[in-house]
Design an enzyme around this catalytic site. Structure first.
Site, PDB file in Angstrom:
ATOM      1  N   GLU A   1       0.846  -1.205   0.000  1.00 57.93           N
ATOM      2  CA  GLU A   1       0.000   0.000   0.000  1.00 57.93           C
ATOM      3  C   GLU A   1       0.877   1.250   0.000  1.00 57.93           C
ATOM      4  OE1 GLU A   1      -2.888  -0.196   3.199  1.00 57.93           O
ATOM      5  OE2 GLU A   1      -4.249  -1.366   1.959  1.00 57.93           O
TER       6      GLU A   1
ATOM      7  N   GLU B   1      -6.229  -7.983  -0.691  1.00 58.09           N
ATOM      8  CA  GLU B   1      -6.656  -8.118   0.707  1.00 58.09           C
ATOM      9  C   GLU B   1      -8.162  -7.925   0.742  1.00 58.09           C
ATOM     10  OE1 GLU B   1      -4.578  -5.546   3.407  1.00 58.09           O
ATOM     11  OE2 GLU B   1      -2.651  -6.017   2.479  1.00 58.09           O
TER      12      GLU B   1
HETATM   13  C1  GLA Z   1      -4.035  -2.769   4.959  1.00 58.27           C
HETATM   14  C2  GLA Z   1      -2.652  -3.372   5.070  1.00 58.27           C
HETATM   15  C3  GLA Z   1      -2.646  -4.663   5.844  1.00 58.27           C
HETATM   16  C4  GLA Z   1      -3.485  -4.535   7.092  1.00 58.27           C
HETATM   17  C5  GLA Z   1      -4.888  -4.123   6.722  1.00 58.27           C
HETATM   18  C6  GLA Z   1      -5.831  -3.966   7.892  1.00 58.27           C
HETATM   19  O1  GLA Z   1      -4.697  -3.301   3.939  1.00 58.27           O
HETATM   20  O2  GLA Z   1      -2.085  -3.578   3.797  1.00 58.27           O
HETATM   21  O3  GLA Z   1      -1.327  -4.979   6.169  1.00 58.27           O
HETATM   22  O4  GLA Z   1      -2.919  -3.580   7.922  1.00 58.27           O
HETATM   23  O5  GLA Z   1      -4.851  -2.874   6.099  1.00 58.27           O
HETATM   24  O6  GLA Z   1      -5.897  -5.112   8.629  1.00 58.27           O
END
Ligand code: GLA
Length: 586
Positions: A158, A234
């Protein structure tokens, strides 16, 4: 050897379209004796892939170290994935977020003056190169192109939510490729136009992270990834817990319906999480979006497979969905059986002050160092000085994150970052002032990643700055033999009431290898070790009410050690039949 490619429409494994049905399972959050079991239950859910992050700081807790043994044996984990007939996705960061201490970035690195965190700054990149040397040497031979399970490797995490340095991403890609990674590289970003634009490079396959409104989010992703398969890297099927907030749960049927929509478009998915596991020891991270909120020890995540590896209603709801897209094995994992229920009376109590000399080496300093200045990267740091009858109070610029204030060993107050409490009154008497400062978890998301812990800035009393300190970090990662001896040498007694800070010790017999759930009803805040392993933190603030004790840690004869910081009116703890992760909002 098989080829894995990104086609015009699909992921292609040896030329055949592959819809990736993946689930996140972090080897560093699960006892290694349980890896095979959890991986198998992923297959029984209908998954064809396991995804894991790599937590750099777990492997390298100190500069110059890299541990791949036991619970950090990434190679063995990937081999077990392969043995179960599943593919793998590896996301080695270097930053991973993941509600993990510091988002995986080692504190010893972040403390280097002028280091360019998550940028193309040379010293940062050099450290990443050293990390990649180690971790990619494990991953490279396990790529699908060499007969292993690994299909994809992710670059950063991210990144568009944090930075805007394409040179940094280019440098990471070059380093990854130089170390023999030849499978496709991905990035992931939240389903937001700006983040998706900033977080990747052409030539990397963009994926998105989201937990609802799948169709809309996939459209957003498509604007940035105009060709090839769409993937939700995710799919947030639950959420993490923070101390002081309700336990987060999501509706299984709603989550399943969204998952169905997502898969129905032909998109690939990685469930975040398939199985959350536990933030053992001091490994939890924290968020700070204005208020600092540390993550709980449990990382159950309300995931389909619960923290103890048992299926939930969400597991069944998802399994029905996956059955529409693949042939599923008939077998379903067994439901939770009641864990052994027993009360354990703590039998020995030793004030922290009595064992402190064996736990900390105090160093005189003439300015206030941070924990990081002292080379102490997690847990507790003691700051000691003397005060006079005129001093009246102690006040600090910043506490990271919480401190017990003791005057001649007597608790007189608490400083708290979350609550904004930076001042404590002192008795109008000369004495030794101790500030026992707890790092409650390093921030894992946003601009505050990399910040130091301990006391930051200056400390003063009502009448003067405090300058002459003795400071040191406490060795609490395990119950070492001298501490154990000191506890065992104490007179057996009914330990209640426990006036903290104090260690308590108990022995108990139970069924070896069996999962347990430890409930500390009536206790305040502290740490628990079983047979020397630091299980994590407990706190009456909640939401978590029980700590998961993985079966492999349980023996026939066990030793339990509790460090209670505040106080308890009871001398009992209990093992209970199942988890209680606390109240929810629903
Ligand atoms: C983001 C991050 C993950 C995690 C999620 C929340 O997507 O990439 O590593 O922190 O948020 O659980």
């Amino acid at each position: 050897m098989p080829a894995f490619e990104i086609g015009a429409q699909d992921f292609l494994l040896d030329g055949e379209p592959l819809q990736i049905r993946s689930g996140a399972l972090h080897y560093f959050r699960v006892h290694p004796d349980q890896w095979a079991d959890r991986i198998r239950k992923a297959r029984l859910l209908g998954l064809n892939t396991i995804e894991t992050y790599v937590a750099w700081n777990a492997h390298a807790p100190q500069p110059g170290t890299f541990d791949l043994s036991g619970g950090l044996d990434l190679g063995r984990f990937l081999d077990l994935v392969a043995a179960e007939g599943l593919h793998a996705i590896v996301r080695p960061g270097p930053y991973i977020c993941a509600e993990w201490d510091g988002g995986g970035l080692p504190a010893w690195l972040m403390g280097t003056a002028g280091i360019g965190v998550r940028t193309a700054e040379p010293r940062y990149l050099e450290a990443v190169a050293g990390y990649y040397d180690e971790v990619l040497a494990v991953v490279a031979p396990r790529q699908v192109t060499r007969g292993g399970p690994v299909l994809l490797v992710q670059v950063e995490n991210e990144y568009g939510a944090y930075g805007d340095d394409p040179d940094y991403l280019r440098a990471l890609v070059a380093m990854i490729r130089e170390r023999g990674i030849d499978v496709p590289l991905t990035t992931c970003d939240q389903a937001d136009d700006e983040m998706l634009a900033r977080g990747s490079l052409d030539g990397l396959h963009r994926t998105a992270t989201f937990g609802s409104r799948s169709l809309e989010r996939l459209e957003t992703l498509r604007r940035h990834q105009p060709t090839g398969p769409l993937m939700c890297m995710e799919y947030w099927d639950g959420w993490f817990d923070s101390w002081g907030e309700p336990h987060h749960v999501t509706d299984p049927d709603e989550a399943a319906a969204d998952l169905d929509q997502l898969l129905g478009t032909g998109a690939s998915v990685n469930l975040y999480m398939f199985h959350g596991g536990t933030n053992l020891g001091f490994t939890n991270g924290a968020n700070d979006k204005g208020t600092y909120l540390p993550i709980t020890t449990s990382y159950d995540y309300d995931a389909p497979l619960a923290e103890d590896g048992t299926p939930t209603a969400k597991y069944d709801a998802f399994r029905k969905v996956f059955a529409r897209y693949a042939d599923l094995p008939d077998e379903r994992p067994a439901d939770r059986r009641a864990a052994p229920a027993l009360d354990v009376a703590l039998e020995r109590r030793v004030p922290l002050a009595d064992v402190l000399p064996g736990l900390v080496d105090l160093v005189p300093v003439d300015h206030l160092p941070t924990a990081d200045d002292m080379g102490h990267w997690s847990g507790f740091v003691l700051y000691r000085t003397t005060v006079s009858a005129q001093d009246l109070l102690v006040t600090v610029d910043e506490v990271r994150d919480r401190a017990l204030v003791l005057h001649d060993g007597v608790p007189v107050g608490t400083l708290s970052r979350t609550e904004g409490i930076l001042t404590a009154s002192l008795p109008a008497a000369a004495g030794v002032l101790d500030l026992l400062v707890e790092d409650q978890g390093r921030v894992n998301y946003g601009p505050r990643i990399g910040e130091p812990k301990g006391l930051v800035g200056t400390a003063r009393t009502a009448v003067r700055p405090l300058t002459a300190w003795e400071v040191g970090g406490l060795r609490l990662d395990t119950v070492d033999e001298p501490l154990r001896r000191a506890l065992l040498d104490a007179e057996p007694q009914d330990v209640a009431p426990v006036a903290g800070p104090a260690f308590c010790h108990a022995t108990f017999d139970s069924s070896p290898g069996t999962d347990h759930f430890l409930r500390l009803e009536g206790w305040g805040k502290g740490l628990v070790w079983l047979n020397g392993t630091l299980l994590g933190r407990y706190w009456s603030l909640g939401p978590t009410r029980t700590l998961y004790v993985p079966g492999p840690l349980v023996r026939e004869h066990n030793e339990l050690v509790v460090l209670e910081l505040h106080g308890a009116c009871t001398g009992l703890v209990s093992f209970v039949a199942g988890p209680d992760l606390g109240h929810t909002e629903r």
